[in-house]
Design a protein around this motif. Structure first.
Motif, mmCIF file in Angstrom:
data_model
loop_
_atom_site.group_PDB
_atom_site.id
_atom_site.type_symbol
_atom_site.label_atom_id
_atom_site.label_comp_id
_atom_site.label_asym_id
_atom_site.label_seq_id
_atom_site.Cartn_x
_atom_site.Cartn_y
_atom_site.Cartn_z
ATOM 1 N N ILE A 270 0.864 -1.207 0.000
ATOM 2 C CA ILE A 270 0.000 0.000 0.000
ATOM 3 C C ILE A 270 0.896 1.251 0.000
ATOM 4 C CG2 ILE A 270 -1.885 1.220 1.187
ATOM 5 C CD1 ILE A 270 -2.631 -1.452 2.518
ATOM 6 N N ASP A 272 0.333 4.352 -0.086
ATOM 7 C CA ASP A 272 -0.108 5.524 0.691
ATOM 8 C C ASP A 272 0.142 5.380 2.186
ATOM 9 O OD1 ASP A 272 -0.802 6.774 -1.583
ATOM 10 O OD2 ASP A 272 -2.958 6.860 -1.192
ATOM 11 N N SER A 294 -0.634 7.695 7.179
ATOM 12 C CA SER A 294 -1.495 7.476 6.025
ATOM 13 C C SER A 294 -1.661 8.805 5.296
ATOM 14 C CB SER A 294 -2.874 6.983 6.477
ATOM 15 O OG SER A 294 -3.811 7.179 5.431
ATOM 16 N N GLN A 296 -3.985 9.693 3.736
ATOM 17 C CA GLN A 296 -5.388 10.118 3.842
ATOM 18 C C GLN A 296 -5.724 10.642 5.253
ATOM 19 O OE1 GLN A 296 -4.341 7.343 2.179
ATOM 20 N NE2 GLN A 296 -4.697 8.329 0.217
ATOM 21 N N PHE A 300 -8.625 8.266 6.962
ATOM 22 C CA PHE A 300 -8.182 6.904 7.266
ATOM 23 C C PHE A 300 -8.475 6.553 8.737
ATOM 24 C CE2 PHE A 300 -4.720 4.178 8.953
ATOM 25 C CZ PHE A 300 -4.851 3.062 8.140
ATOM 26 N N ARG A 364 -6.939 -2.680 4.849
ATOM 27 C CA ARG A 364 -6.870 -2.994 3.413
ATOM 28 C C ARG A 364 -8.159 -2.578 2.696
ATOM 29 N NH1 ARG A 364 -2.640 -5.577 1.576
ATOM 30 N NH2 ARG A 364 -3.747 -6.428 -0.221
ATOM 31 N N TYR A 367 -8.363 0.877 1.462
ATOM 32 C CA TYR A 367 -7.666 1.124 0.192
ATOM 33 C C TYR A 367 -8.241 0.276 -0.955
ATOM 34 C CZ TYR A 367 -4.433 4.024 2.728
ATOM 35 O OH TYR A 367 -3.892 5.056 3.471
#
Ligand SMILES: Cc1ncc(COP(=O)(O)O)c(C=O)c1O
Length: 370
Positions: A270, A272, A294, A296, A300, A364, A367
């Motif tokens: 991942i 990000d 993260s 995000q 997130f 997970r 994402y």
């Protein structure tokens, strides 16, 4: 995916895992009525000093008290400047302010710890000390910090509140500086059943000062008051509980590393997510916290919370941005960037595989991955 709850730490569950030993300690103390400054405190201090690798350990009421008392012991006071990272728990800075000194904030690097290349820039004739903070179980670059301290003759107070058991080249957190400071707040790697803390040191002068000052300044052998002190001893009962748990520390650190590796394997595809694995020779991460970043940010962390996962986002708002603390904001780009992105996942020794699998599944799924 069926929603479930995963706690950040679960002190009740850990208690049930250690119940016979903790109950035995409790009943022994209650029967004997040994509450303040008794044998269990001495035993825990001896074992803690051995574990950390210092001559002395002095049990206090909190991590904050250990920072506060060790700075006083080292002679830090009004007119002095102490260098401290911009990214840490507020108590590191408050202890400096509360001894009358001036905190001088320095930005961190991507490993969350003080940027040693920026320390020289802020040294003045008033600089008296450096307070490196070993965040999340990963130590600040102590070899580099000690070189600077030696050059400018500075006191080094290690804030090791998040890093008991961590080390660099086999030398433990809390054994490098003039004094090391620990917290036994229940969320910590060695957590009590209430507040607690300790100073570790090789200096007899600092150990004696702390032993007196935690007890209203009194030399308990002569009855002499050696200064205006505080009431901040680690309770005998807490010391007994911590002494039981200390026996498991190495085993528990191994378990934390295994959990960290499981997260690494699960998230390494991942892009990000920035994961806390640094691979630096001689440095040992004990994963007090598994703090990832993260891209995000709150989107997130909110998603994890909505799915029943307790996480920490320390610290979305850096402490120097809280107006009432009256601290100069010189601009700390790395601190600000990581503050927007930090998220600590559940990391504790009582967590089971199903709970871990659920955390992984939820991360997970955020994402869009299986
Ligand atoms: C880095 C750091 N410094 C200081 C402290 C203060 O410890 P306490 O909460 O035991 O006073 C903590 C823990 O909360 C901490 O994480």
């Amino acid at each position: 995916m069926e929603k479930r709850k995963v706690r950040f730490v679960d002190p009740g569950k850990l208690y049930r895992m250690l119940k016979p030993e903790l109950d035995a300690a409790y009943f022994e103390i209650m029967e004997k009525g040994e509450l303040i400054n008794r044998g269990h405190l001495k035993s825990f201090e001896d074992n803690l000093a051995k574990f950390v690798g210092t001559k002395y350990a002095i049990g206090l009421n909190s991590g904050y008290d250990s920072l506060h008392v060790s700075m006083r012991a080292a002679g830090i006071g009004p007119g002095d400047e102490v260098i401290v990272p911009a990214h840490t728990f507020v108590a590191s800075c408050s202890a400096i302010v509360n001894v009358g000194a001036t905190p001088i904030l320095v930005d961190v690097t991507s490993d969350f710890n003080i940027d040693v290349n920026k320390i020289n820039e802020v040294i003045t004739s008033r600089t008296k000390g450096i307070m490196p903070v070993h965040l999340s179980g990963w130590m600040a670059d102590m070899p580099a910090i000690l070189k600077i301290a030696e050059k400018y003759n500075l006191v080094v107070i290690e804030d090791a509140c998040q890093s008991l058991g961590s080390s660099i080249n086999g030398i433990g957190a809390g054994a490098w500086g003039t004094a090391g400071c620990f917290s036994f707040y229940p969320f910590k790697i060695l957590g009590g059943y209430g507040d607690g803390g300790a100073i570790t040191t090789n200096s007899e002068k600092i150990a004696t000062y702390a032993r007196r000052m935690r007890f209203n300044g009194e030399d308990r052998e002569t009855g002499e008051y050696c200064g205006h002190g505080f009431t901040c001893l680690l309770d005998n009962m807490q010391a007994a509980f911590l002494d039981v748990k200390l026996r498991y520390m190495r085993q528990w650190i191994d378990k934390r590393k295994a959990i960290a590796n499981k997260y690494l394997e699960a998230f390494s595809d991942i892009p990000d997510l920035l994961l806390p694995h640094y691979n630096r020779a001689g440095f040992d991460h004990v994963y007090q916290n598994y703090t990832l970043r993260s891209k995000q940010g709150s989107e997130f962390s909110d998603y994890l919370k909505e799915h029943g996962i307790e996480i920490l986002t320390q610290f979305r708002k850096p402490y120097y941005k809280h107006k009432a603390l009256n601290l100069p904001d010189r601009g700390f780009p790395e601190t600000e960037a990581l503050s927007r992105e930090v998220c600590s996942l559940p990391m504790n020794v009582e967590i089971d595989e199903e709970e871990l699998d659920y955390v992984i599944q939820v991360v997970r799924s955020f994402y869009g991955l299986n």
